[in-house]
Design a protein around this motif. Sequence first.
Motif, PDB file in Angstrom:
ATOM      1  N   LYS A 385       0.855  -1.193   0.000  1.00 25.13           N
ATOM      2  CA  LYS A 385       0.000   0.000   0.000  1.00 25.13           C
ATOM      3  C   LYS A 385       0.896   1.249   0.000  1.00 25.13           C
ATOM      4  O   LYS A 385       0.997   1.979   0.983  1.00 25.13           O
ATOM      5  N   CYS A 386       1.554   1.461  -1.152  1.00 27.20           N
ATOM      6  CA  CYS A 386       2.568   2.522  -1.249  1.00 27.20           C
ATOM      7  C   CYS A 386       1.967   3.918  -1.171  1.00 27.20           C
ATOM      8  O   CYS A 386       2.638   4.859  -0.710  1.00 27.20           O
ATOM      9  N   ASN A 387       0.719   4.080  -1.625  1.00 29.96           N
ATOM     10  CA  ASN A 387       0.073   5.399  -1.549  1.00 29.96           C
ATOM     11  C   ASN A 387      -0.098   5.830  -0.092  1.00 29.96           C
ATOM     12  O   ASN A 387       0.170   6.974   0.277  1.00 29.96           O
ATOM     13  N   LYS A 388      -0.566   4.888   0.746  1.00 26.51           N
ATOM     14  CA  LYS A 388      -0.718   5.196   2.169  1.00 26.51           C
ATOM     15  C   LYS A 388       0.639   5.472   2.809  1.00 26.51           C
ATOM     16  O   LYS A 388       0.776   6.368   3.628  1.00 26.51           O
ATOM     17  N   ALA A 389       1.616   4.684   2.412  1.00 22.22           N
ATOM     18  CA  ALA A 389       2.969   4.874   2.948  1.00 22.22           C
ATOM     19  C   ALA A 389       3.494   6.254   2.573  1.00 22.22           C
ATOM     20  O   ALA A 389       4.080   6.967   3.406  1.00 22.22           O
ATOM     21  N   GLU A 390       3.277   6.639   1.309  1.00 18.99           N
ATOM     22  CA  GLU A 390       3.784   7.933   0.816  1.00 18.99           C
ATOM     23  C   GLU A 390       3.153   9.096   1.557  1.00 18.99           C
ATOM     24  O   GLU A 390       3.818  10.088   1.878  1.00 18.99           O
ATOM     25  N   LYS A 391       1.853   9.013   1.885  1.00 18.80           N
ATOM     26  CA  LYS A 391       1.167  10.074   2.638  1.00 18.80           C
ATOM     27  C   LYS A 391       1.787  10.253   4.027  1.00 18.80           C
ATOM     28  O   LYS A 391       1.978  11.369   4.504  1.00 18.80           O
ATOM     29  N   ILE A 392       2.069   9.115   4.663  1.00 20.35           N
ATOM     30  CA  ILE A 392       2.692   9.187   6.002  1.00 20.35           C
ATOM     31  C   ILE A 392       4.098   9.773   5.905  1.00 20.35           C
ATOM     32  O   ILE A 392       4.492  10.612   6.718  1.00 20.35           O
ATOM     33  N   PHE A 393       4.847   9.382   4.861  1.00 22.44           N
ATOM     34  CA  PHE A 393       6.220   9.875   4.731  1.00 22.44           C
ATOM     35  C   PHE A 393       6.265  11.377   4.458  1.00 22.44           C
ATOM     36  O   PHE A 393       7.230  12.044   4.815  1.00 22.44           O
ATOM     37  N   ARG A 394       5.219  11.891   3.792  1.00 20.36           N
ATOM     38  CA  ARG A 394       5.146  13.344   3.596  1.00 20.36           C
ATOM     39  C   ARG A 394       5.107  14.057   4.941  1.00 20.36           C
ATOM     40  O   ARG A 394       5.718  15.101   5.126  1.00 20.36           O
ATOM     41  N   ARG A 395       4.373  13.483   5.872  1.00 19.96           N
ATOM     42  CA  ARG A 395       4.301  14.061   7.214  1.00 19.96           C
ATOM     43  C   ARG A 395       5.626  13.866   7.963  1.00 19.96           C
ATOM     44  O   ARG A 395       6.102  14.765   8.659  1.00 19.96           O
ATOM     45  N   VAL A 396       6.227  12.691   7.796  1.00 16.19           N
ATOM     46  CA  VAL A 396       7.504  12.391   8.469  1.00 16.19           C
ATOM     47  C   VAL A 396       8.571  13.412   8.084  1.00 16.19           C
ATOM     48  O   VAL A 396       9.365  13.848   8.921  1.00 16.19           O
ATOM     49  N   ALA A 397       8.559  13.824   6.816  1.00 19.00           N
ATOM     50  CA  ALA A 397       9.571  14.765   6.309  1.00 19.00           C
ATOM     51  C   ALA A 397       9.541  16.111   7.031  1.00 19.00           C
ATOM     52  O   ALA A 397      10.547  16.831   7.062  1.00 19.00           O
ATOM     53  N   THR A 398       8.418  16.443   7.632  1.00 24.72           N
ATOM     54  CA  THR A 398       8.286  17.742   8.331  1.00 24.72           C
ATOM     55  C   THR A 398       8.674  17.655   9.808  1.00 24.72           C
ATOM     56  O   THR A 398       8.715  18.670  10.499  1.00 24.72           O
ATOM     57  N   LEU A 399       8.950  16.437  10.275  1.00 25.48           N
ATOM     58  CA  LEU A 399       9.223  16.233  11.707  1.00 25.48           C
ATOM     59  C   LEU A 399      10.715  16.046  11.979  1.00 25.48           C
ATOM     60  O   LEU A 399      11.496  15.711  11.084  1.00 25.48           O
ATOM     61  N   GLU A 400      11.079  16.272  13.243  1.00 22.90           N
ATOM     62  CA  GLU A 400      12.475  16.030  13.645  1.00 22.90           C
ATOM     63  C   GLU A 400      12.781  14.545  13.493  1.00 22.90           C
ATOM     64  O   GLU A 400      12.034  13.689  13.965  1.00 22.90           O
ATOM     65  N   ASN A 412      12.735   6.489  -0.345  1.00 26.15           N
ATOM     66  CA  ASN A 412      13.170   6.166  -1.715  1.00 26.15           C
ATOM     67  C   ASN A 412      12.556   4.852  -2.196  1.00 26.15           C
ATOM     68  O   ASN A 412      12.193   4.711  -3.382  1.00 26.15           O
ATOM     69  N   ALA A 413      12.463   3.891  -1.274  1.00 26.55           N
ATOM     70  CA  ALA A 413      11.849   2.605  -1.637  1.00 26.55           C
ATOM     71  C   ALA A 413      10.376   2.795  -2.002  1.00 26.55           C
ATOM     72  O   ALA A 413       9.871   2.192  -2.962  1.00 26.55           O
ATOM     73  N   VAL A 414       9.683   3.656  -1.266  1.00 24.50           N
ATOM     74  CA  VAL A 414       8.266   3.939  -1.537  1.00 24.50           C
ATOM     75  C   VAL A 414       8.126   4.657  -2.878  1.00 24.50           C
ATOM     76  O   VAL A 414       7.206   4.371  -3.662  1.00 24.50           O
ATOM     77  N   LYS A 415       9.036   5.590  -3.161  1.00 25.03           N
ATOM     78  CA  LYS A 415       9.005   6.306  -4.452  1.00 25.03           C
ATOM     79  C   LYS A 415       9.154   5.330  -5.615  1.00 25.03           C
ATOM     80  O   LYS A 415       8.453   5.444  -6.643  1.00 25.03           O
ATOM     81  N   LYS A 416      10.079   4.376  -5.458  1.00 26.55           N
ATOM     82  CA  LYS A 416      10.264   3.368  -6.509  1.00 26.55           C
ATOM     83  C   LYS A 416       9.002   2.540  -6.684  1.00 26.55           C
ATOM     84  O   LYS A 416       8.609   2.189  -7.800  1.00 26.55           O
ATOM     85  N   CYS A 417       8.384   2.236  -5.540  1.00 31.06           N
ATOM     86  CA  CYS A 417       7.135   1.463  -5.568  1.00 31.06           C
ATOM     87  C   CYS A 417       6.052   2.224  -6.324  1.00 31.06           C
ATOM     88  O   CYS A 417       5.333   1.649  -7.171  1.00 31.06           O
ATOM     89  N   LEU A 418       5.938   3.525  -6.060  1.00 31.34           N
ATOM     90  CA  LEU A 418       4.930   4.349  -6.724  1.00 31.34           C
ATOM     91  C   LEU A 418       5.215   4.477  -8.215  1.00 31.34           C
ATOM     92  O   LEU A 418       4.297   4.428  -9.054  1.00 31.34           O
ATOM     93  N   ASN A 419       6.501   4.654  -8.553  1.00 34.01           N
ATOM     94  CA  ASN A 419       6.887   4.768  -9.972  1.00 34.01           C
ATOM     95  C   ASN A 419       6.578   3.474 -10.726  1.00 34.01           C
ATOM     96  O   ASN A 419       6.080   3.487 -11.856  1.00 34.01           O
ATOM     97  N   LYS A 420       6.886   2.366 -10.066  1.00 36.61           N
ATOM     98  CA  LYS A 420       6.629   1.069 -10.680  1.00 36.61           C
ATOM     99  C   LYS A 420       5.128   0.872 -10.905  1.00 36.61           C
ATOM    100  O   LYS A 420       4.689   0.398 -11.963  1.00 36.61           O
ATOM    101  N   SER A 421       4.365   1.269  -9.892  1.00 36.90           N
ATOM    102  CA  SER A 421       2.905   1.150  -9.978  1.00 36.90           C
ATOM    103  C   SER A 421       2.364   2.029 -11.095  1.00 36.90           C
ATOM    104  O   SER A 421       1.476   1.622 -11.860  1.00 36.90           O
ATOM    105  N   TYR A 422       2.931   3.246 -11.209  1.00 42.95           N
ATOM    106  CA  TYR A 422       2.500   4.187 -12.253  1.00 42.95           C
ATOM    107  C   TYR A 422       2.804   3.626 -13.641  1.00 42.95           C
ATOM    108  O   TYR A 422       1.963   3.668 -14.551  1.00 42.95           O
ATOM    109  N   LYS A 423       3.998   3.059 -13.791  1.00 38.67           N
ATOM    110  CA  LYS A 423       4.397   2.502 -15.088  1.00 38.67           C
ATOM    111  C   LYS A 423       3.522   1.300 -15.456  1.00 38.67           C
ATOM    112  O   LYS A 423       3.155   1.118 -16.614  1.00 38.67           O
ATOM    113  N   THR A 424       3.217   0.510 -14.427  1.00 39.85           N
ATOM    114  CA  THR A 424       2.371  -0.674 -14.674  1.00 39.85           C
ATOM    115  C   THR A 424       0.999  -0.252 -15.168  1.00 39.85           C
ATOM    116  O   THR A 424       0.450  -0.818 -16.135  1.00 39.85           O
TER     117      THR A 424
END
Length: 431
Positions: A385-400, A412-424
């Motif tokens: 569920k890379c979309n859900k993961a990516e949403k959480i990581f967006r929030r993580v990026a703003t935190l200490e 980066n692993a989630v980004k690859k997952c999303l790119n792969k999903s997009y290409k598929t």
Amino acid sequence: MIKIITIILLSLTFISCSTQHVPVKANEKAFEGEDTYILFALRAEQIRDYKSAATLFEKLYKKSSKKEYLYRSLADDLKAAEYKKVITRVDTLNQNSLADVKLVRYKIMALIKLPELDKAKKIAVSLAAKTKEADDYLLASDVFIKKKEYNMALKYLDSAYVQNYNEKILDKMAVILYSNLHRKKDAIAYLETDTRINGCSKLICNRLIGIYSHENNIDGLLSTYKRLYNVDKSENVAQKIIQIYAYKRDYIKLMNFLEESGADDDVLLQLYITGKDYEKAYKLADKLYVKTADVNYLGQDAIYEYESHENNISKKRVAEVVKKLEDVVAQTQNPLYENYLGYILIDHNVDVKKGMAYIENVLKKNPDSAYYLDSLAWGYYKLGKCNKAEKIFRRVATLEGGDNPEVIKHINAVKKCLNKSYKTKKVRKQK
């Protein structure tokens, strides 16, 4: 109590009236009631009625002629501050001679106390010249110290020390050299030389510690505390050594000391962790857990066992680590251990959903933790569920902690997952 002692004295005098004074050997009873006198004299000393004790021992001497009673009587007179009486008694017995050196010593001590230092000095010097005994050199040095004639005091102390390598004499010499004559280097040299030859006793080590502390000599302090630890393995001495090493930031030598001595395993464990020596850390934590049954040590044992084998860890070891952490979490519900357990279950695909349940539980208490959110997002990634993961990581990026290398790796692993999903999806549409 004074009245009771007085009555006893009168009764003992009455008892002894019928006895005849005859010469006796030291180990023989001199007269009837001698043992009773001794008991009451000792009791008087016990309750610190030294005046009565002196009188009783004096009577014992007069009735038995045993010198040990005489000396005990004079010692009690000194304790009772009957200094003039001591001098008079000694002069009567000794006729101002040096015949009985023990009597002369009592007289010198009484003269020092009065203080009649010139008279004490004259007699003490004569006595030391006659006997050449360490005790008499010491007594003469006491007179010179009282007169503030420190060079002469040092001379007599040195003579005593040559005869008897007594640490108390050495300590006196060091004090005079350091404090009175301001020969600081000589004081340290005397003490250090003795410790190299005879070892560092508590008295001498503590004197050196006092001097080095006053001189702010950190290396000298450390060296002395380490020698003292060889004879006094107390927690206090060990902590001083630890504090000095920490002050010097000499963590390697501190670690070596702790490994050799076993003085403070908790500090050693923290050093292993700080130095990322996880193999030693988990083994020490395991030892501490066995020793104390403190479940927190079991938690650290599990974490650092995992960290020490993370890059090449077997399924069997993962299972062992999980079992330990489950035991810890069941007893403590500590978020640190709960998150670690959840992450391992997720990362090694042991039970991703169960791992996420642990993470969601800790997030209830710590909703803004970048590390816990990272673990949850990684769970979604493992479930695909890379979309859900990516949403959480967006929030993580703003935190200490959002820039932590492990977090970046996951992003980066989630980004690859999303790119792969997009290409598929794109390929499917083209078809």
